[in-house]
Design an enzyme around this catalytic site. Structure first.
Site, short mmCIF file in Angstrom:
data_model
loop_
_atom_site.label_atom_id
_atom_site.label_comp_id
_atom_site.label_asym_id
_atom_site.label_seq_id
_atom_site.Cartn_x
_atom_site.Cartn_y
_atom_site.Cartn_z
N GLU A 19 -5.33 -8.30 -0.49
CA GLU A 19 -6.17 -7.98 0.67
C GLU A 19 -7.59 -7.66 0.24
O GLU A 19 -7.78 -6.89 -0.71
CB GLU A 19 -5.65 -6.75 1.44
CG GLU A 19 -4.49 -7.01 2.33
CD GLU A 19 -4.06 -5.76 3.06
OE1 GLU A 19 -4.91 -4.94 3.44
OE2 GLU A 19 -2.83 -5.60 3.25
N GLU A 43 0.81 -1.23 0.00
CA GLU A 43 0.00 0.00 0.00
C GLU A 43 0.84 1.29 0.00
O GLU A 43 0.83 2.06 0.98
CB GLU A 43 -0.99 -0.03 1.15
CG GLU A 43 -1.97 -1.19 1.05
CD GLU A 43 -3.10 -1.17 2.06
OE1 GLU A 43 -3.11 -0.31 2.95
OE2 GLU A 43 -3.98 -2.04 1.95
C1 LIG Z 1 -7.04 11.67 8.59
C2 LIG Z 1 -7.82 10.98 7.54
O1 LIG Z 1 -7.66 9.57 7.64
C3 LIG Z 1 -8.40 8.89 6.71
C4 LIG Z 1 -8.20 7.39 6.96
O2 LIG Z 1 -7.91 6.85 5.69
C5 LIG Z 1 -7.63 5.51 5.62
C6 LIG Z 1 -7.61 4.96 4.36
C7 LIG Z 1 -7.32 3.62 4.22
C8 LIG Z 1 -7.07 2.85 5.34
C9 LIG Z 1 -6.83 1.43 5.17
C10 LIG Z 1 -6.74 0.48 6.16
N1 LIG Z 1 -6.60 -0.68 5.50
C11 LIG Z 1 -6.53 -2.02 6.08
C12 LIG Z 1 -5.06 -2.34 6.17
N2 LIG Z 1 -4.47 -2.55 4.82
C13 LIG Z 1 -3.18 -3.11 5.13
C14 LIG Z 1 -3.40 -3.99 6.33
O3 LIG Z 1 -2.40 -3.72 7.26
C15 LIG Z 1 -4.77 -3.61 6.88
O4 LIG Z 1 -4.72 -3.43 8.29
N3 LIG Z 1 -6.55 -0.47 4.19
N4 LIG Z 1 -6.72 0.82 3.98
C16 LIG Z 1 -7.10 3.41 6.62
C17 LIG Z 1 -7.39 4.75 6.76
#
Ligand SMILES: CCOCCOc1ccc(-c2cn(C[C@@H]3NC[C@@H](O)[C@H]3O)nn2)cc1
Length: 448
Positions: free
Chosen positions: A352, A166
């Site tokens: 994922e 990611e």
């Molecule tokens: C301040 C603004 O904040 C906005 C939050 O924005 C996001 C976007 C996307 C995610 C997110 C979390 N995950 C799951 C994980 N993928 C890898 C693996 O370790 C899982 O735990 N995928 N995308 C979280 C937060």
């Protein structure tokens, strides 16, 4: 009822990551990572949760692998804790760290489960962050050193590799939005970090080829699909920026050797520009063998010049949401897979996909039927894409077990297996048994 038969060599699996499950954060020589630091910074992680113990998989991996065998998966995606191998990032090797991963990988192989290894899943050694993090060439060189150690050590045992998990989260979530470690809030820093990790990716792939490692290597972006709220050009452009921000910003350099021009212009208008040095893009665009794609949700976007750097806001269309608040729309996965075809018909693994459903154990069971519904919809869309000729070669459910969900701590549960964080008792959920059946049949049955 409909039966979706999958190709005979389709790989069914699950995924986790080191900092989220291992625990033993200071055991056997492991050094601190940026997530050890971030989690212990007041206000950064829900409830002050951290990865000191997590699921204690460092000690319980045999039990976990027994559950994987029971589940019937062919492939298990995990990550290596960099600071377990090189406690200060690029200095002395910690043999105990290598020994742990040999025990772990050998146990997977003994049980007929393919190890699918992610080298970097966000846990940068703190000493490297202190020295400039991904903006510094020291970190880029250190990653190549770390990856070479792991390539050489596990050549022949591990044949499926990913460099980075990611990139959008590493660059933008962590350095523009400030939500993840190290918690910066600066667009130029985010662009510099993104370029640094891409350089590290390219140099590591080059090293992988030079060493003649027996295996395949790629990278695993997360993608969000997005559609415009209205037919206006502004909303259409907003949704295109959203998609490109997560995917094309990283995949255009890898596959085309350039950043997407319309996004370069957008970021320049926002006051930031990548400092591309001669040879950088050639290094970044080393050919790769497969692509991991992480997909969870999609978005309906409306142009809003006041809504952050990218100028879009997500409109709540009343879709069903998971317990973390992400809308459930599986068609976005189908569209995302078609979007990727512009890079060629490369082998793709869904590295994922899963749902945050926070059901607890009741009378020894976890009746997470909403997770089953989510998985069924998304796996059906994968079958649809395969029918269109898209080379999806495997699916790894996120996650094998409940674990440390970063800034959300332990309150958000993505696992097929429930973890009681006090007792560390694992309880397979109803979705575990449902997925076991899909794997056993290699087909999906939609409910009558
Ligand atoms: C301040 C603004 O904040 C906005 C939050 O924005 C996001 C976007 C996307 C995610 C997110 C979390 N995950 C799951 C994980 N993928 C890898 C693996 O370790 C899982 O735990 N995928 N995308 C979280 C937060």
């Amino acid at each position: 009822m409909t039966i979706f038969q999958f190709p005979k060599d389709f790989k069914w699996g699950t995924a986790t990551a080191a900092y989220q499950i291992e625990g033993a954060a200071a055991e056997d020589g492991r050094g601190p990572s940026i997530w050890d630091t971030f989690a212990k910074t007041p206000g950064k992680v829900f409830n002050g949760d951290n990865g000191d113990i997590a699921c204690d998989s460092y000690h319980r991996y045999e039990e976990d692998i027994e559950l994987m065998k029971q589940l019937g998966i062919q492939s298990y995606r995990f990550s290596v804790s960099w600071s377990r191998i090189l406690p200060d990032g690029d200095g002395e090797i910690n043999q105990a760290g290598l020994d742990y991963y040999h025990r772990f990988v050998d146990k997977l192989l003994e049980n007929g489960i393919e190890p699918f290894c992610t080298l970097y899943h966000w846990d940068l050694p703190q000493t490297l962050q202190d020295a400039g993090g991904w903006e510094s060439s020291r970190t880029v060189d250190a990653f190549v050193k770390f990856s070479e150690i792991i390539y050489r050590e596990f050549n022949g045992k591990i044949k499926s590799w990913l460099t980075f998990n990611e990139p959008w989260c590493i660059a933008f979530l962590s350095n523009l939005l400030g939500a993840h470690a190290p918690g910066n809030r600066d667009l130029q820093t985010a662009l510099n970090v993104g370029h640094g990790l891409l350089l590290a990716h390219g140099k590591s792939v080059k090293k992988f080829r030079e060493l003649g490692i027996d295996g395949k290597i790629g990278i695993a972006p997360n993608m969000e699909w997005a559609v415009p709220y209205s037919k206006s050009d502004a909303d259409k452009a907003a949704s295109e920026r959203h998609i490109a921000w997560f995917a094309d910003w990283f995949l255009d350099p890898v596959f085309k050797g350039e950043y997407p021009p319309f996004m370069v212009d957008w970021f320049e208008q926002a006051g930031a520009k990548v400092d591309v040095k001669p040879g950088d893009m050639e290094m970044i665009s080393q050919p790769i063998d497969h692509l991991g794609i992480n997909y969870y949700t999609m978005s309906v976007d409306r142009y809003n010049p006041d809504a952050g750097v990218l100028g879009f806001e997500q409109v709540d269309m009343g879709l069903v949401q998971t317990d973390i608040g992400w809308p459930v729309e599986s068609r976005g996965l189908y569209e995302a897979l078609h979007h990727l075809q512009k890079y060629g018909n490369i082998d793709i693994y869904i590295t994922e996909n899963g749902a945050c459903i926070n059901d607890e154990v009741e009378n020894g069971q976890v009746k997470d039927f909403r997770r089953i519904s989510y998985l069924q919809q998304h796996i059906a869309q994968i079958h649809r894409a395969i029918t269109d000729g898209i080379q999806v070669k495997g699916y790894m459910a996120w996650s094998m077990m409940d674990n440390f969900e970063w800034a959300e701590g332990y309150r958000m549960r993505f696992g097929l297996v429930h973890v009681d964080y006090r007792s560390l008792v694992r309880t397979p959920k109803e979705s575990f048994y449902w997925y076991q059946n899909v794997i056993r049949n290699n087909w999906l049955e939609t409910r009558p």
